[in-house]
Design an enzyme around this catalytic site. Structure first.
Site, PDB file in Angstrom:
ATOM      1  N   ASN A 419       1.104  -1.105  -0.089  1.00  0.00           N
ATOM      2  CA  ASN A 419      -0.081   0.327   0.194  1.00  0.00           C
ATOM      3  C   ASN A 419       1.107   1.445   0.233  1.00  0.00           C
ATOM      4  OD1 ASN A 419      -2.498   1.363   0.781  1.00  0.00           O
ATOM      5  ND2 ASN A 419      -1.072   2.640   2.424  1.00  0.00           N
ATOM      6  N   GLU A 420       1.398   1.588  -1.075  1.00  0.00           N
ATOM      7  CA  GLU A 420       1.233   2.914  -1.401  1.00  0.00           C
ATOM      8  C   GLU A 420       2.573   3.297  -1.307  1.00  0.00           C
ATOM      9  OE1 GLU A 420      -2.571   6.002  -0.177  1.00  0.00           O
ATOM     10  OE2 GLU A 420      -0.094   5.613   1.177  1.00  0.00           O
ATOM     11  N   ASN A 421       3.609   1.946  -0.992  1.00  0.00           N
ATOM     12  CA  ASN A 421       5.568   2.498  -0.972  1.00  0.00           C
ATOM     13  C   ASN A 421       5.202   3.075  -2.321  1.00  0.00           C
ATOM     14  OD1 ASN A 421       4.181   1.691   1.797  1.00  0.00           O
ATOM     15  ND2 ASN A 421       5.153  -0.826   1.059  1.00  0.00           N
ATOM     16  N   SER A 465      -0.463  -0.448  -4.590  1.00  0.00           N
ATOM     17  CA  SER A 465      -1.661  -0.021  -5.300  1.00  0.00           C
ATOM     18  C   SER A 465      -1.296   1.405  -4.339  1.00  0.00           C
ATOM     19  CB  SER A 465      -3.460  -0.781  -4.120  1.00  0.00           C
ATOM     20  OG  SER A 465      -4.322   0.294  -4.575  1.00  0.00           O
ATOM     21  N   HIS A 484      -4.929   6.227  -5.640  1.00  0.00           N
ATOM     22  CA  HIS A 484      -5.774   6.532  -4.835  1.00  0.00           C
ATOM     23  C   HIS A 484      -6.074   7.912  -4.846  1.00  0.00           C
ATOM     24  CE1 HIS A 484      -3.516   2.997  -2.245  1.00  0.00           C
ATOM     25  NE2 HIS A 484      -4.119   2.883  -3.145  1.00  0.00           N
TER      26      HIS A 484
END
Length: 808
Positions: A419-421, A465, A484
Site C-alpha cells: 500500500n502506497e510504497n 496500490s 489513490h
C-alpha cells in the site's frame, strides 16, 4: 491417526521488573493480547475512552512473559508438535525450561517438534515476548533508518503497521499469543499442506490438488480425495512426500461475485490413509471460477479491469482495516455482522489493506458465502522496508504461509504487493533519505510475484496500490491502472473528484465523527465540543478538524452547537463519497471500479469509516447502499450543460420512462420532463438534457418517480440556497420490535435523518439522507424495544436533535 488439543487454559502474563505498572502473573486470555489482560485485571483504564490511550504507551516498550502448564499422557506418537497460529511478535518459546524455538513475525504460523522435550504428566510452557520497540529500534539502528509516514519503527518488525498508530487508530503496540495454540500428535505421517488450484475450461471445472506430507517413516501411503462425494485415490510411495491429484467436473455451477450470480461451493476432502487407518484429514469448500485482471494498454492508457468467469466486474468496494485494535476480540460472529453490513450496502469487493493483518479463515469463508470479492494486500504500508536478513527470509515465509492458507477461497481474487510504497518512493522525498539503502522494491517486483506464481498460480498479482503498470510512469497516473485520490480530502473541495478521470480508484475518502452513541462512549468531555480535549484525541488525522471545517464552510450553514457539527459533518462525508462514486460510475466502462476508504473502524474515532468503532452505521453507509445499487441515475456537469447518466449494472435490460422535476427553493415544481430510455444489461447511457430542463440559479432538479432511483442536482450550496425553514408533520406507529416514524413534508426537507441512537444506543434505523419536496412523505423504521416501550422516547423521535434536516 492424530490428536489435536488446544492449549488455551490456565495462562498468566508477567511484565518485566522495570515496567511502570507491576504485573505479576495476572490471568491471561489466549488467544489474546496483553493490553486486554491489563484491562481485565483492572490495571489500566479502557484505552478506547477519553485519553486513556496515553496511559498505555509504556506497554510496547517492555517485555512480557506468558506461562501455563498442561498435562500430557504419553502415547505411541511419531510426531508431537506445538503449533502457534499467531505470535505477536518477537518470542522465545520454552517447554520445561528448554528453549524450543524463537519467532519474529506476527503474520505467519509456527510449528515446533517437541517430541523429545515433552514429558508424561505436567508440562510447563513459557512464551517470552521481547518488547516490539526494543526489537524494531535495534534493527533500525543496525540497518539504518528508513522513511515512514509516521515517526515509528514499525517498518523494522513484521508486525501490523497500524499497531504503532495510524491516522485513524491508536498506538497500542503490545504483545500476545493472538491466535490459537495447540498440541498436535500424529502417527506415521500428517498432511502438511493442501493447495487447491481451480480453473474452468471448455465447460469443465478443473481442480488440481497439490498435497505435501510430513512423514516420520518411509512407507507407502494413500490419499483418498473427494469432490462432492466423487473420489480418487493417489499413492504416495515411500521416498516421496508430495502428490498431485486432478479432478474434472463437467458443467460445474460457477462461483460468482454478488450481483452476478450464485455462490456455489463444492465440498472437497483429502484423507491420508495407511490401511486401515485414517492418519489425517483436510476439509474445505471451493468454488469453480476464473479470475483475470486486464491491464493491457489501450488507446486511453492502461485499464484495471477485473474479470470473473470472463465477465467484466464493476468493483463496488470498501477498504478493510482490522476491526479491533485487539484483533483476538474479532471472531466469526463479528466478522459476520461487519461483512453482512458490507453486503447490505451493495458492496461487492473488500480490499484488505496492507497496514493490518491477514484476516482469519472465518473472514474469507464468509466472503466466499456472501460473494464478496477480496483484493488482498501483502502487509507493507506507507514506509520503506529493509530487504536485508532476517527480513527477506521472514517475508518469504510469511508470503508462502498465507498463499497456502488462503488458496482455497474463491472470494480471494487478487494479490497486491504493498500500500502506497511505490508512490512514497516516487513522491514523498524518500530517495534522498534512502541513498543506497533498500526500501522494499525487491519484494514488490521480484520476490512476491515469483511466490504468487509458484505457490498459487491462479490469481493475478499487482506490484502496488497505486501502481501504473510500469516503473517509467508515475505510480499514481490516473489514466493508468489503479490510483489513490487523497488531494480532495487533504487540500480540495470534494466537488474536485470530477477533476479526475481514473481507470480504477483503490482509495479515496472523506472524514466524519462517529454516531452520537459512539461519541458518548469514547469521550466524557463536558461541555462536549468539536474541539474539546478528548474529541481532539480521537481525531488522529493531521489537521483533521480543520479539514472538516473547510468542508462545512464550503457547503453548509454555520453550526450553532455540537449537535449541528455532528450532523453536518456526517452529511458532508456522505455527500462527498456519493458524489465521487456517482461520478466514477458515470465513467464506466472507462473506469472499472471504486473502493472507498474505509468500511470499518478499529476503535471509536473520527475517521473515514462508514461503520463506526462501536459497529453503528454512519449516514455514509446509507449513501453507499444507494450509490452502489445496481441501477443508478445521476446528473453530471458537461461544460456549460448537464447530462443525466443512467447506469444499469443488473443482468436485465432497464427500460422505461424517467420523470424528473425542476423545482424552486420552496420546492414548488416549475417544470417536468420525461425521458424514454432502454439500457442494456451492464451498460451505461449518457442523456444530454435540453437547455430548458437545466435549473437556473436557486433551483434544483430531482427525479420524481418512486420506482426509479432518486437523483438530485442543486445550483447552489445549502449555505447559499434560500431554503425555507423545515416544516413537516409526523406520525409514530408501533411495529414488531420497534416503531415506524412517518414524516410528511410541508416544505423542502434536505437530507432528512433520524438518529435513534440518541435515545437507545442499540436502535437501528432503515434509511437516512432523504430529500423531500412538499407533499411527499417517508417512513423510517426504527428497530428498538426500548423506544417501542416508551411514549416519551417516541415523542423525542420527532424533534431535534433526533430528527434532523439541513434546513431545520
Amino acid at each position: 491417526m492424530s490428536a489435536k488439543r488446544t492449549l488455551h487454559e490456565g495462562w498468566t502474563v508477567t511484565g518485566d521488573p522495570g515496567a511502570p505498572v507491576a504485573v505479576d502473573a495476572i490471568p491471561a486470555s489466549v488467544p489474546g493480547e496483553v493490553v486486554a489482560d491489563l484491562l481485565a485485571a483492572g490495571l489500566t483504564g479502557d484505552p478506547y475512552v477519553d485519553e486513556a490511550e496515553r496511559d498505555l504507551a509504556w506497554v510496547g516498550r517492555h517485555d512480557w512473559t506468558y506461562r501455563t502448564s498442561f498435562a500430557y499422557e504419553a502415547g505411541d506418537w511419531d510426531g508431537i508438535d506445538l503449533v502457534f497460529d499467531g505470535l505477536d511478535t518477537v518470542a522465545r518459546i520454552s517447554l520445561n525450561g528448554t528453549v524450543i524455538g524463537e519467532t519474529a513475525n506476527m503474520h505467519r504460523r509456527y510449528r515446533f517438534n517437541v517430541r523429545e522435550r515433552i514429558r508424561q504428566g505436567a508440562n510447563e510452557l513459557e512464551v517470552h515476548f521481547t518488547a516490539p520497540y526494543t526489537y524494531a529500534e535495534a534493527q533500525r539502528d543496525r540497518l539504518g533508518d528508513r522513511p515512514n509516514a509516521y515517526p515509528e519503527p514499525g517498518n523494522f518488525i513484521r508486525k501490523a503497521a497500524c499497531n504503532f498508530g495510524w491516522d485513524w487508530g491508536p498506538n497500542l503496540a503490545g504483545a500476545g499469543i493472538w491466535r490459537p495454540v495447540r498440541l498436535e500428535c500424529w502417527k506415521t505421517a500428517r498432511i502438511a499442506e493442501v493447495i487447491p488450484r481451480v480453473d474452468v475450461a471448455d465447460g469443465r471445472g478443473i481442480l488440481d490438488l497439490a498435497v505435501r506430507l510430513d512423514k516420520a517413516a518411509e512407507t507407502d501411503l494413500e490419499l483418498v480425495c473427494t469432490v462432492e462425494g466423487r473420489g480418487q485415490v493417489a499413492r504416495v510411495p515411500a521416498g516421496t512426500d508430495t502428490a498431485e491429484i486432478r479432478f474434472e467436473v463437467e458443467d460445474p455451477e460457477l462461483w460468482w461475485p454478488r450481483g452476478y450470480g450464485s455462490q456455489r461451493l463444492y465440498a472437497v476432502s483429502v484423507d491420508l490413509v495407511s490401511r486401515p487407518d485414517v492418519l489425517d484429514s483436510w476439509r474445505w469448500r471451493i468454488g469453480f471460477r476464473t479470475v483475470e485482471l486486464d491491464t493491457e494498454p489501450d488507446g486511453h492508457g492502461r485499464p484495471y479491469q477485473l474479470k470473473v468467469n470472463g465477465a467484466p466486474i464493476w468493483v463496488k468496494g470498501a477498504n478493510w482495516i482490522p476491526d479491533d485494535v485487539l484483533p483476538s476480540r474479532v471472531g466469526a460472529d463479528r466478522y459476520a455482522r461487519r461483512l453482512s453490513q458490507a453486503a447490505a450496502a451493495n458492496i461487492n469487493c473488500i480490499r484488505v489493506w496492507g497496514g493490518g493483518i491477514y484476516e482469519s479463515d472465518d473472514f474469507y469463508a464468509l466472503c466466499d458465502r456472501l460473494g464478496l470479492l477480496v483484493m488482498q494486500d501483502f502487509l507493507f504500508a506507507c514506509a520503506a522496508y529493509p530487504e536485508e536478513e532476517p527480513f527477506w527470509s521472514e517475508v518469504e515465509e510469511e508470503a508462502r504461509d498465507n498463499l497456502v492458507r488462503l488458496a482455497p477461497h474463491p472470494s480471494l481474487v487478487t494479490w497486491t504487493g504493498n500500500n502506497e510504497n511505490l508512490w512514497g518512493w516516487h513522491d514523498w522525498d524518500w530517495q534522498g533519505d534512502l541513498g543506497e539503502r533498500t526500501w522494499g522494491a525487491g519484494y514488490y517486483h521480484d520476490l512476491l510475484p515469483k511466490l504468487v506464481a509458484e505457490v498459487d498460480g491462479t490469481r493475478p498479482y499487482w506490484p502496488g496500490s497505486p501502481y501504473s503498470g510500469t516503473r517509467e510512469l508515475h505510480p499514481n497516473e490516473q489514466a493508468h491502472a489503479s490510483v489513490h485520490i487523497w488531494d480532495v480530502w487533504n487540500d480540495l473541495d470534494y466537488t474536485r473528484y470530477r477533476d479526475w478521470k481514473p481507470r480504477f480508484v483503490a482509495e479515496f475518502g472523506y472524514q466524519a465523527p462517529p454516531t452520537w452513541a459512539t461519541v458518548r462512549r469514547m469521550v466524557s468531555d463536558e461541555p462536549l465540543e468539536a474541539a474539546s480535549p478528548a474529541m481532539l484525541w480521537h481525531q488522529k488525522a493531521a489537521s483533521g478538524q480543520e479539514k472538516l471545517q473547510r468542508g462545512l464552510d464550503a457547503h453548509l450553514p454555520p453550526v450553532r452547537d455540537f449537535d449541528d457539527w455532528l450532523y453536518f459533518t456526517q452529511v458532508n462525508q456522505a455527500r462527498a463519497i456519493r458524489l465521487g462514486i456517482e461520478y466514477f460510475r458515470s465513467l464506466q466502462p472507462y473506469c472499472s471500479g471504486a473502493i472507498m476508504w474505509q468500511l470499518n473502524d478499529c476503535w471509536p474515532v473520527t475517521s473515514w469509516a462508514a461503520i463506526d468503532g462501536e459497529e453503528r452505521l454512519k449516514p455514509l453507509w446509507y449513501a453507499l447502499r444507494d450509490v452502489f445499487a445496481e441501477r443508478l441515475v445521476t446528473f453530471q456537469p458537461e461544460g456549460d450543460g448537464l447530462n443525466m447518466v443512467v447506469v444499469n449494472d443488473s443482468a436485465e435490460t432497464w427500460a422505461g420512462v424517467i420523470g424528473f422535476w425542476k423545482c424552486n427553493a420552496e420546492g414548488r415544481i416549475i417544470g417536468r420532463a420525461l425521458v424514454q430510455m432502454e439500457i442494456d444489461p451492464r451498460d451505461t447511457a449518457v442523456l444530454e438534457l435540453e437547455p430548458g430542463a437545466i435549473p437556473k440559479d436557486g433551483e434544483f432538479l430531482m427525479t420524481g418517480r418512486e420506482d426509479f432511483p432518486r437523483a438530485t442536482w442543486f445550483t447552489k450550496e445549502d449555505k447559499d440556497m434560500d431554503w425555507p425553514k423545515a416544516r413537516f408533520t409526523t406520525e409514530v406507529a408501533a411495529i414488531d420490535g420497534g416503531v415506524a416514524v412517518t414524516v410528511h413534508a410541508e416544505s423542502v426537507l434536505r437530507d432528512l435523518c433520524l438518529f435513534a441512537d440518541r435515545l437507545d444506543s442499540d436502535a437501528v434505523v432503515d434509511k437516512a439522507l432523504i430529500t423531500l419536496v412538499p407533499g411527499e412523505q417517508v417512513t423510517f423504521t426504527v428497530q428498538s424495544e426500548a423506544i417501542a416501550a416508551s411514549p416519551e422516547l417516541q415523542r423525542a423521535l420527532t424533534a431535534k436533535p433526533v430528527l434532523r434536516a439541513v434546513n431545520d
